[in-house]
Design a protein around this motif. Sequence first.
Motif, short mmCIF file in Angstrom:
data_model
loop_
_atom_site.label_atom_id
_atom_site.label_comp_id
_atom_site.label_asym_id
_atom_site.label_seq_id
_atom_site.Cartn_x
_atom_site.Cartn_y
_atom_site.Cartn_z
N LEU A 112 83.92 68.35 15.29
CA LEU A 112 85.03 68.32 15.67
C LEU A 112 85.66 69.82 15.84
CD1 LEU A 112 86.75 65.30 14.15
CD2 LEU A 112 85.72 65.55 16.42
N ARG A 113 85.50 70.54 14.70
CA ARG A 113 85.94 72.10 14.84
C ARG A 113 85.09 72.78 15.75
NH1 ARG A 113 86.66 70.59 9.20
NH2 ARG A 113 84.63 71.00 8.75
N GLY A 114 83.93 72.64 15.91
CA GLY A 114 82.94 73.20 16.72
C GLY A 114 83.47 73.07 18.27
N THR A 150 89.01 54.23 25.88
CA THR A 150 88.21 55.32 26.53
C THR A 150 86.80 55.77 25.73
OG1 THR A 150 89.66 57.32 25.63
CG2 THR A 150 90.27 56.15 27.63
N LEU A 151 86.88 55.85 24.48
CA LEU A 151 85.51 56.08 23.90
C LEU A 151 85.43 54.92 22.71
CD1 LEU A 151 83.41 58.59 23.47
CD2 LEU A 151 85.26 59.42 21.56
N PHE A 152 84.11 54.59 22.71
CA PHE A 152 83.66 53.55 21.67
C PHE A 152 82.69 54.04 20.99
CE2 PHE A 152 81.16 49.65 20.84
CZ PHE A 152 81.70 49.22 19.86
N ASN A 153 82.38 53.99 19.43
CA ASN A 153 81.13 54.09 18.84
C ASN A 153 80.35 55.42 19.06
OD1 ASN A 153 80.10 52.83 16.66
ND2 ASN A 153 78.54 51.85 18.03
N ALA A 154 81.19 56.50 19.45
CA ALA A 154 80.69 57.75 19.57
C ALA A 154 80.22 58.40 18.14
CB ALA A 154 81.28 58.66 20.47
N VAL A 155 78.72 58.90 18.17
CA VAL A 155 78.41 59.64 17.05
C VAL A 155 77.64 60.92 17.40
CG1 VAL A 155 78.27 57.63 15.39
CG2 VAL A 155 76.45 58.30 17.11
N PRO A 156 78.51 61.93 18.34
CA PRO A 156 77.86 63.01 18.76
C PRO A 156 77.16 63.71 17.49
CG PRO A 156 80.13 63.19 18.86
CD PRO A 156 79.85 61.81 18.71
N HIS A 157 77.71 63.84 16.34
CA HIS A 157 77.35 64.42 15.15
C HIS A 157 76.01 64.03 14.56
CE1 HIS A 157 79.75 61.18 13.95
NE2 HIS A 157 79.32 61.48 12.60
N LEU A 158 75.75 62.74 14.96
CA LEU A 158 74.54 62.35 14.58
C LEU A 158 73.25 62.19 15.56
CD1 LEU A 158 75.95 59.42 12.27
CD2 LEU A 158 75.35 61.85 11.49
N GLU A 159 73.57 62.70 16.73
CA GLU A 159 72.49 62.66 17.73
C GLU A 159 71.38 63.64 17.47
OE1 GLU A 159 74.63 62.84 21.32
OE2 GLU A 159 75.59 60.89 21.17
N GLY A 160 70.25 63.45 18.06
CA GLY A 160 69.09 64.35 17.89
C GLY A 160 68.04 63.69 16.94
N SER A 161 66.93 64.17 17.08
CA SER A 161 65.74 63.60 16.20
C SER A 161 66.04 63.81 14.72
CB SER A 161 64.65 63.97 16.71
OG SER A 161 64.65 65.43 16.78
N GLU A 162 66.49 65.03 14.41
CA GLU A 162 66.64 65.35 13.01
C GLU A 162 67.58 64.55 12.22
OE1 GLU A 162 69.86 67.53 15.13
OE2 GLU A 162 67.61 66.97 15.59
N ARG A 163 68.64 63.82 13.03
CA ARG A 163 69.65 62.97 12.21
C ARG A 163 69.56 61.59 12.54
NH1 ARG A 163 75.00 67.04 12.59
NH2 ARG A 163 74.06 68.78 11.56
#
Length: 217
Positions: A40-42, A197-210
């Motif tokens: 969020l800060r980023g 307008t937004l449901f169940n978003a986890v952008p901070h956990l996306e990517g194979s490493e997470r």
Amino acid sequence: MSHVTLVRHGQANTHAKDEISYDQLSDLGRQQARWLGDHLRGTGDVFARAYSGTLQRHRETAAEMGIELDVVRDARLNELEYFTMAQLMDQQHGIALPPDREGFIRHLPTLFTYWREGRLEGVPESFEHFEGRVRDVLGEIAAGEGRAVVVTSGGLIGMAMRVTMGLEMQALAHACLAIENTSLHRFQPISTGLCLTLFNAVPHLEGSERSLARTHL
């Protein structure tokens, strides 16, 4: 009215069988919350107000996120007492809390139905009371000035969707089952009320490493 972003708490004690032992973050839950705060800060996602329930897992999530605001604690943002009601359903109807997620998928809508129909005696609060407090607190927060972030629980987020979107019981149960730990859910004010307008978003956990850091329970 203002945008409201609901955040589900980080992963709690997955081995718990009661409310007290569940109400603490796991090490992974703390990390999930830190990653969310960093994200969020980023991205420059700035909030004017912050709220949370009074449960320990809510307070710990808000602290690990590093929210740089005074967090208003409101008991109306607390989760329904699922373990307590599950014990009542077992005692009164012989329907035990299952040990795995597949069983829980069937258990949750059954419990919600019994609860709403008044078939559980001695519940901490009625279904109507839970629905009413969620509607009231969401409306009050949305009526404030500036964007708000709210740390709460999955059942409350699901009920927020019900009161804003008119979800029936099966859809409510499905929504609650889908909600991931530290996920984001945003409601935008429009002329007729609040719109999801937004449901169940986890952008901070996306990517194979997470990928293995994404949890539901």
